[in-house]
Design a protein around this motif. Structure first.
Motif, short mmCIF file in Angstrom:
data_model
loop_
_atom_site.label_atom_id
_atom_site.label_comp_id
_atom_site.label_asym_id
_atom_site.label_seq_id
_atom_site.Cartn_x
_atom_site.Cartn_y
_atom_site.Cartn_z
N VAL A 42 -2.21 -9.21 11.59
CA VAL A 42 -1.60 -7.10 11.73
C VAL A 42 -0.83 -7.37 12.33
O VAL A 42 0.77 -6.67 12.52
CB VAL A 42 -2.86 -6.68 13.07
N TYR A 72 0.77 -1.18 8.45
CA TYR A 72 -0.37 -0.90 8.78
C TYR A 72 -1.10 0.13 8.68
O TYR A 72 -2.16 0.59 8.36
CB TYR A 72 -1.54 -1.87 8.79
N ILE A 126 -8.31 -2.51 7.07
CA ILE A 126 -6.74 -3.51 6.95
C ILE A 126 -7.57 -4.17 6.10
O ILE A 126 -8.97 -4.98 5.69
CB ILE A 126 -6.82 -4.36 8.44
N ALA A 161 3.46 -7.17 11.12
CA ALA A 161 3.91 -6.33 10.21
C ALA A 161 5.03 -5.78 11.75
O ALA A 161 4.72 -5.38 12.35
CB ALA A 161 2.94 -4.93 9.88
N ARG A 164 4.51 -5.80 5.89
CA ARG A 164 3.80 -6.33 6.63
C ARG A 164 3.87 -7.46 6.65
O ARG A 164 3.10 -8.73 7.96
CB ARG A 164 2.26 -6.64 5.08
N ASP A 165 5.18 -8.16 6.22
CA ASP A 165 5.26 -9.48 7.31
C ASP A 165 6.73 -9.69 7.69
O ASP A 165 6.53 -10.18 6.55
CB ASP A 165 4.03 -10.60 6.49
#
Length: 272
Positions: free
Chosen positions: A146, A188, A40, A149, A154-155
């Motif tokens: 994490v 991820y 990560i 995501a 990823r966000d």
């Protein structure tokens, strides 16, 4: 099954060691495979939960996170090699009476349970398991980072569809055994952060829900005033509030039927 395995099982049975034969069969049925850890990358993001030192912006250092929650089969292998964590031997200060009481026996699980995430495990036991893998439990901010995501971003916290999907699971009553691990990976490559079980975090006892905002000056706790703190940053993320409230209500020896865990390893290059 190879010739050696068959021979050992026959010999154990001939000697009348039924327990030995059963343990051999169990080891063959649930082989232990090295856990997959996903790298990560570090980064900055805005947490929904401020701390005394970090009001909004959080910096996450690079780490590796387990791709999946720890399963019953993996935890079974752990208690066999660390018998002090068996349910018939664990000290009461480290786990309450319901610890692992969903298992068939002190060292046995059903075939259906093998790939289910471990639940009814205390924070102390979860941390001990992670240490056996040269890892630790993630902090709240690492987990939140994490878990923000979706499958492609990823966000995804600003995506209403994603948030509604997460909230839909959180709003369901937890009845029966959880599903098997192995859901779709997020951006991820990490799976099952949502939709399966809740998860212990290292600093769960610092997630303090206070109805009295006069307590906000305490530097030892992460404090927020219920919906008031979320309204300052992310008032729509009710699912996160539910998770924080759940974790903050627990003690280290508590166990529940819907809380499991996964482990993280700090990036060795950035670890002093």
């Amino acid at each position: 099954m190879n010739f050696f395995d068959s021979s050992v099982k026959r010999a154990a049975s001939r000697r009348g060691h039924r327990l030995a034969a059963g343990m051999i069969a169990l080891a063959l049925a649930f082989p232990v495979v090295a856990a997959e850890y996903i790298a990560i990358p570090g980064g900055a993001y805005q947490s929904v939960l401020p701390t005394a030192d970090t009001p909004l912006d959080v910096i996450i250092k690079p780490m590796s996170m387990r791709a999946e929650p720890v399963t019953n089969a993996e935890f079974l292998a752990f208690v066999r090699s660390h018998p002090q964590w068996r349910r018939d031997k664990v000290a009461g200060v480290f786990a309450e009476s319901r610890y692992l009481d969903h298992w068939m026996g002190d060292q046995s699980i059903s075939d259906a349970q093998a790939r289910q995430p471990i639940v009814k495990v205390s924070w102390f036991a979860a941390q001990a398991y992670c240490e056996s893998e040269d890892a630790r439990l993630p902090s709240w901010h690492e987990w939140e980072y994490v878990a923000a995501a979706d499958e492609t971003h990823r966000d995804a916290r600003n995506d209403p569809a994603w948030r509604n999907r997460i909230l839909g699971w959180y709003s369901k009553t937890s009845n029966g055994d959880p599903e098997w691990v192995g859901g779709a990976p997020n951006a991820y490559g990490v799976r099952d952060l949502h939709g399966l079980v809740w998860e212990w975090v290292d600093d769960f006892n610092a997630l303090f829900v206070s109805a009295d905002n006069r307590n906000q000056g305490d530097p030892d706790l992460l404090k927020f005033c219920g919906a008031g703190a979320l309204s300052m940053q992310d008032r729509d993320n009710y699912a996160v509030l539910m998770r924080i409230a759940m974790l903050s209500s627990l003690k280290g020896a508590d166990v529940t039927g819907n809380v499991g865990f996964r482990c993280v390893r700090p990036d060795q290059e950035t670890t002093p």
